[in-house]
Design an enzyme around this catalytic site. Structure first.
Site: not given
Length: 369
Positions: A190-191, A216, A309, A312
């Site tokens: 993600s991030t 993401h 973050m 998940d």
């Protein structure tokens, strides 16, 4: 960080946008709008007086554009930057370049209806600011050579303890005991993941096992991200389409706004791209992908959870590990945000915890098993 509020600088040539984003932040405990600026020149003046913890930046700006400003900032004094742009509504090569230059996340901004946008996106803006404030920026984009909780993916893929032959679609006349030695690599991030994925995928040879990837990312954006990685990599990288084969030397990236699942027909793996509910507030969800890989590939898989973050993918990686897959978590020092790998490590889901610059080599080694 200290107990003082996160200091945010908003840079946008639209006075209305500056006002709307400021209102989204107003009253939020622990966050404060330090200043706003209508262009990057004014922003630099403000930053010389006081340096922000997080910058919210538009790409389309007068004088120096946002992308040039971002590159200058990252080369001189790396600072967490959130891109807030209407380009994210339709996708843009500039946004791909912004993520590659070091932006930690993107918030979609409509060209009209900004007050409605405030109501819909306020929580996303706040979450992005808090994540950005914890992010470590300025990391190299390419590495040197050297009682069980209910699984959030349950709604899409109910749990089974082990692979059932009824799960595998077998061609007519094929034995139900048919096995495959084909391997699959599943990656979730993600991030900070756009840079991490670039660091890993660009170092993989065409002989590497087929990859399925969840990053993401906003809708209408993953195709361009995949195209960029494809241009940099020896392997084929593209946005996944329903029923695409998972083949050696190919990486399939989940489309924004859709879930990606691994399936198996006989001895061959393919993917399913489908709509569905948000899982862990995400679509695509890493947990959904990892659970499907645990079921259909089992010990033939390698799972990797990288910077991001939240949590998940942590439970999904544990299911992969329980199914016999090799599992890797990115280490804290090389993560932009350590949330997702940390949660996986806490669950005991990772066989190994590796720095970013060792993950590609580990995947190549796994393919020789």
């Amino acid at each position: 960080m200290s107990d003082r509020p996160i200091q945010v600088l908003i840079i946008d040539d639209s006075a209305l946008v500056r006002q709307v984003v400021s209102r989204a932040i107003a009253g939020e405990a622990g966050i404060e709008v330090m200043a706003t600026a209508s262009n990057t020149a004014f922003a630099m003046e403000r930053m010389r007086q006081r340096w922000p913890d997080v910058v919210i930046l538009d790409i389309e700006m007068p004088r120096m554009d946002g992308l040039s400003f971002l590159r200058k900032l990252m080369s001189e004094r790396p600072t967490p930057v959130i891109i807030c742009s209407s380009l994210a509504m339709t996708g843009s090569g500039a946004l791909t370049q912004a993520l590659a230059a070091g932006a930690v996340s993107i918030v979609s901004k409509p060209k009209s209806g900004l007050n409605g946008f405030l109501e819909d996106a306020a929580n996303d803006i706040i979450a992005a600011i808090r994540a950005a404030a914890r992010a470590k920026v300025g990391l190299p984009r390419r590495p040197d050579a050297t009682s069980r909780p209910l699984h959030p993916a349950q709604a899409l893929l109910p749990e089974r303890r082990a692979l059932n032959t009824a799960d595998v679609i077998l061609p007519a006349g094929t034995s139900a005991t048919l096995k495959t030695t084909d391997q699959v690599i599943a990656i979730g991030t993600s991030t900070g993941g756009t840079q991490a994925l670039e660091a890993v995928l660009t170092r993989l040879p065409v002989t590497v096992a087929g990859l399925v990837v969840v990053q993401h990312m906003p809708e209408q954006f993953t195709a361009m991200f995949a195209e960029r990685l494809n241009s940099l990599s020896a392997i084929e990288v593209r946005e996944a389409r329903n029923n695409d084969r998972v083949l050696p030397g190919r990486a399939l990236i989940a489309p924004g706004g859709k879930h990606l699942l691994l399936k198996r027909t006989g001895a061959q793996y393919h993917v399913e791209v489908l709509d569905g509910p948000l899982v862990n507030r995400h679509k695509p969800s890493v947990d959904v992908l990892f659970r499907s890989v645990a079921r259909f590939a089992g010990a033939n898989a390698t799972g990797v959870i990288m910077t991001g973050m939240g949590g998940d993918g942590a439970l999904g990686l544990k299911e992969m590990n329980d199914a016999g897959a090799a599992t890797i978590a990115q280490d804290e020092a090389s993560c932009v945000v350590f949330g997702m790998p940390r949660e996986a490590i806490k669950l005991g889901a990772a066989d190994r915890v590796l720095p970013l610059n060792q993950i590609a080599s580990a995947l190549i080694e796994a393919g020789r098993r």
